[in-house]
Design a protein around this motif. Sequence first.
Motif, PDB file in Angstrom:
ATOM      1  N   VAL A 100      34.441  64.758  83.157  1.00  0.00           N
ATOM      2  CA  VAL A 100      35.770  65.236  83.534  1.00  0.00           C
ATOM      3  C   VAL A 100      36.813  64.948  82.461  1.00  0.00           C
ATOM      4  CG1 VAL A 100      37.614  65.061  85.257  1.00  0.00           C
ATOM      5  CG2 VAL A 100      35.217  64.883  85.969  1.00  0.00           C
ATOM      6  N   HIS A 101      36.992  63.696  82.123  1.00  0.00           N
ATOM      7  CA  HIS A 101      38.177  63.287  81.381  1.00  0.00           C
ATOM      8  C   HIS A 101      38.115  63.504  79.883  1.00  0.00           C
ATOM      9  CE1 HIS A 101      40.143  61.639  84.882  1.00  0.00           C
ATOM     10  NE2 HIS A 101      38.972  61.116  85.236  1.00  0.00           N
ATOM     11  N   LYS A 103      37.190  65.867  78.217  1.00  0.00           N
ATOM     12  CA  LYS A 103      37.579  67.241  77.882  1.00  0.00           C
ATOM     13  C   LYS A 103      39.091  67.411  77.792  1.00  0.00           C
ATOM     14  CE  LYS A 103      33.543  68.945  80.320  1.00  0.00           C
ATOM     15  NZ  LYS A 103      33.066  69.617  81.524  1.00  0.00           N
ATOM     16  N   ASN A 104      39.833  66.432  78.318  1.00  0.00           N
ATOM     17  CA  ASN A 104      41.288  66.555  78.389  1.00  0.00           C
ATOM     18  C   ASN A 104      42.015  65.909  77.221  1.00  0.00           C
ATOM     19  OD1 ASN A 104      41.133  67.963  80.808  1.00  0.00           O
ATOM     20  ND2 ASN A 104      41.093  66.096  82.003  1.00  0.00           N
ATOM     21  N   ASP A 105      41.298  65.697  76.125  1.00  0.00           N
ATOM     22  CA  ASP A 105      41.911  65.215  74.888  1.00  0.00           C
ATOM     23  C   ASP A 105      42.817  64.000  75.075  1.00  0.00           C
ATOM     24  OD1 ASP A 105      40.640  67.161  73.376  1.00  0.00           O
ATOM     25  OD2 ASP A 105      42.221  68.630  73.786  1.00  0.00           O
ATOM     26  N   TRP A 106      42.238  62.933  75.563  1.00  0.00           N
ATOM     27  CA  TRP A 106      42.914  61.647  75.642  1.00  0.00           C
ATOM     28  C   TRP A 106      44.180  61.701  76.498  1.00  0.00           C
ATOM     29  CZ3 TRP A 106      40.559  57.346  74.314  1.00  0.00           C
ATOM     30  CH2 TRP A 106      41.297  56.170  74.230  1.00  0.00           C
ATOM     31  N   ASP A 107      44.063  62.271  77.678  1.00  0.00           N
ATOM     32  CA  ASP A 107      45.188  62.279  78.599  1.00  0.00           C
ATOM     33  C   ASP A 107      45.237  60.948  79.348  1.00  0.00           C
ATOM     34  OD1 ASP A 107      43.054  62.443  80.325  1.00  0.00           O
ATOM     35  OD2 ASP A 107      43.815  64.139  81.455  1.00  0.00           O
ATOM     36  N   GLN A 108      46.167  60.820  80.278  1.00  0.00           N
ATOM     37  CA  GLN A 108      46.304  59.562  81.011  1.00  0.00           C
ATOM     38  C   GLN A 108      45.062  59.262  81.848  1.00  0.00           C
ATOM     39  OE1 GLN A 108      50.030  60.046  83.068  1.00  0.00           O
ATOM     40  NE2 GLN A 108      51.092  58.844  81.522  1.00  0.00           N
ATOM     41  N   GLN A 111      42.583  57.519  79.596  1.00  0.00           N
ATOM     42  CA  GLN A 111      42.996  56.136  79.349  1.00  0.00           C
ATOM     43  C   GLN A 111      42.731  55.262  80.560  1.00  0.00           C
ATOM     44  OE1 GLN A 111      47.056  56.121  77.865  1.00  0.00           O
ATOM     45  NE2 GLN A 111      46.647  58.017  76.769  1.00  0.00           N
ATOM     46  N   TYR A 112      42.987  55.773  81.751  1.00  0.00           N
ATOM     47  CA  TYR A 112      42.742  55.035  82.991  1.00  0.00           C
ATOM     48  C   TYR A 112      41.255  54.706  83.132  1.00  0.00           C
ATOM     49  CZ  TYR A 112      42.215  54.200  87.996  1.00  0.00           C
ATOM     50  OH  TYR A 112      41.878  53.671  89.213  1.00  0.00           O
ATOM     51  N   ALA A 118      36.659  48.932  80.799  1.00  0.00           N
ATOM     52  CA  ALA A 118      36.893  47.664  80.102  1.00  0.00           C
ATOM     53  C   ALA A 118      37.085  46.519  81.101  1.00  0.00           C
ATOM     54  CB  ALA A 118      38.114  47.782  79.188  1.00  0.00           C
ATOM     55  N   ALA A 119      37.760  46.778  82.201  1.00  0.00           N
ATOM     56  CA  ALA A 119      37.975  45.741  83.214  1.00  0.00           C
ATOM     57  C   ALA A 119      36.684  45.376  83.940  1.00  0.00           C
ATOM     58  CB  ALA A 119      39.026  46.213  84.213  1.00  0.00           C
ATOM     59  N   LEU A 120      35.746  46.318  84.026  1.00  0.00           N
ATOM     60  CA  LEU A 120      34.462  46.040  84.682  1.00  0.00           C
ATOM     61  C   LEU A 120      33.520  45.222  83.806  1.00  0.00           C
ATOM     62  CD1 LEU A 120      33.836  49.504  86.355  1.00  0.00           C
ATOM     63  CD2 LEU A 120      34.052  47.319  87.572  1.00  0.00           C
ATOM     64  N   MET A 121      33.681  45.278  82.495  1.00  0.00           N
ATOM     65  CA  MET A 121      32.743  44.611  81.578  1.00  0.00           C
ATOM     66  C   MET A 121      32.612  43.100  81.818  1.00  0.00           C
ATOM     67  SD  MET A 121      31.115  46.809  79.777  1.00  0.00           S
ATOM     68  CE  MET A 121      31.129  47.796  81.264  1.00  0.00           C
ATOM     69  N   PRO A 122      33.713  42.365  81.974  1.00  0.00           N
ATOM     70  CA  PRO A 122      33.531  40.930  82.250  1.00  0.00           C
ATOM     71  C   PRO A 122      32.770  40.663  83.555  1.00  0.00           C
ATOM     72  CG  PRO A 122      35.775  41.367  81.578  1.00  0.00           C
ATOM     73  CD  PRO A 122      35.111  42.704  81.777  1.00  0.00           C
ATOM     74  N   LEU A 123      33.031  41.456  84.571  1.00  0.00           N
ATOM     75  CA  LEU A 123      32.321  41.272  85.840  1.00  0.00           C
ATOM     76  C   LEU A 123      30.843  41.619  85.694  1.00  0.00           C
ATOM     77  CD1 LEU A 123      34.956  42.772  88.298  1.00  0.00           C
ATOM     78  CD2 LEU A 123      34.582  40.372  87.684  1.00  0.00           C
ATOM     79  N   LEU A 124      30.568  42.609  84.880  1.00  0.00           N
ATOM     80  CA  LEU A 124      29.185  43.017  84.638  1.00  0.00           C
ATOM     81  C   LEU A 124      28.418  41.942  83.870  1.00  0.00           C
ATOM     82  CD1 LEU A 124      27.101  45.339  84.835  1.00  0.00           C
ATOM     83  CD2 LEU A 124      28.066  46.251  82.731  1.00  0.00           C
ATOM     84  N   THR A 125      29.077  41.278  82.955  1.00  0.00           N
ATOM     85  CA  THR A 125      28.384  40.301  82.118  1.00  0.00           C
ATOM     86  C   THR A 125      28.441  38.879  82.668  1.00  0.00           C
ATOM     87  OG1 THR A 125      30.364  40.044  80.747  1.00  0.00           O
ATOM     88  CG2 THR A 125      28.720  41.639  80.012  1.00  0.00           C
ATOM     89  N   VAL A 126      29.547  38.492  83.278  1.00  0.00           N
ATOM     90  CA  VAL A 126      29.732  37.117  83.738  1.00  0.00           C
ATOM     91  C   VAL A 126      29.352  36.951  85.208  1.00  0.00           C
ATOM     92  CG1 VAL A 126      31.447  35.305  84.119  1.00  0.00           C
ATOM     93  CG2 VAL A 126      31.513  36.642  82.031  1.00  0.00           C
ATOM     94  N   GLY A 127      29.612  37.963  86.008  1.00  0.00           N
ATOM     95  CA  GLY A 127      29.319  37.863  87.431  1.00  0.00           C
ATOM     96  C   GLY A 127      30.567  37.588  88.232  1.00  0.00           C
ATOM     97  N   GLY A 128      30.362  37.091  89.437  1.00  0.00           N
ATOM     98  CA  GLY A 128      31.437  36.947  90.406  1.00  0.00           C
ATOM     99  C   GLY A 128      32.275  35.701  90.299  1.00  0.00           C
ATOM    100  N   GLY A 129      31.912  34.783  89.425  1.00  0.00           N
ATOM    101  CA  GLY A 129      32.664  33.548  89.326  1.00  0.00           C
ATOM    102  C   GLY A 129      32.316  32.590  90.457  1.00  0.00           C
ATOM    103  N   LYS A 130      33.041  31.511  90.521  1.00  0.00           N
ATOM    104  CA  LYS A 130      32.771  30.463  91.512  1.00  0.00           C
ATOM    105  C   LYS A 130      33.033  30.937  92.933  1.00  0.00           C
ATOM    106  CE  LYS A 130      34.094  25.747  92.684  1.00  0.00           C
ATOM    107  NZ  LYS A 130      34.960  24.627  92.319  1.00  0.00           N
ATOM    108  N   PHE A 131      33.994  31.816  93.107  1.00  0.00           N
ATOM    109  CA  PHE A 131      34.430  32.229  94.431  1.00  0.00           C
ATOM    110  C   PHE A 131      33.736  33.511  94.880  1.00  0.00           C
ATOM    111  CE2 PHE A 131      38.105  30.220  92.251  1.00  0.00           C
ATOM    112  CZ  PHE A 131      38.056  29.012  92.915  1.00  0.00           C
ATOM    113  N   CYS A 132      32.410  33.486  94.909  1.00  0.00           N
ATOM    114  CA  CYS A 132      31.665  34.655  95.352  1.00  0.00           C
ATOM    115  C   CYS A 132      30.725  34.260  96.479  1.00  0.00           C
ATOM    116  CB  CYS A 132      30.907  35.300  94.198  1.00  0.00           C
ATOM    117  SG  CYS A 132      29.557  34.325  93.559  1.00  0.00           S
ATOM    118  N   LEU A 133      30.201  35.235  97.178  1.00  0.00           N
ATOM    119  CA  LEU A 133      29.358  34.962  98.342  1.00  0.00           C
ATOM    120  C   LEU A 133      27.865  34.971  98.049  1.00  0.00           C
ATOM    121  CD1 LEU A 133      31.244  36.983 101.105  1.00  0.00           C
ATOM    122  CD2 LEU A 133      31.425  34.555 100.545  1.00  0.00           C
TER     123      LEU A 133
END
Length: 143
Positions: A100-101, A103-108, A111-112, A118-133
């Motif tokens: 989808v995106h 094709k829109n030549d770097w529209d918002q 970027q979103y 990018a925000a998912l990468m730490p969770l993917l590599t590190v996991g849920g942290g201490k406060f997970c179930l």
Amino acid sequence: MKKMKSFFNCPCTRNWAILLSRLIIGAIFIYAGYSKIFLMGMENVAGMFGEQFGFPAPVFFAWLTAVAELLAGVMLVLGVWTKMAALVLTVVMLVALFVVHIKNDWDQGTQYVLAIIAALMPLLTVGGGKFCLTGDCSCSDKK
């Protein structure tokens, strides 16, 4: 300066940051999945997947996307199999980026999507942290 340095190196700070990331990203995807199913209507979403995006089985992929976003978002919020949830959502976002995106030549939207990936990468590599179930709480207080 020393206090600030120790604050950012503290495992406790990392775990709170991971929790905050999980809650925010999870909420974004819960809303995305919920809105597709209950607000937009799956008939409309499937139409968009078929007509605008060219998916071969639009009803199937619309439901797959909406359910994946909703369930994986809940998994992130709860800290249940965080790495798996982050992987599923990364795949969803990569498909959105390339189908989808890009094709829109770097529209918002592009970027979103890149910011979410990018925000998912730490969770993917590190996991849920201490406060997970579940047992993927790999960012522990042990050094």
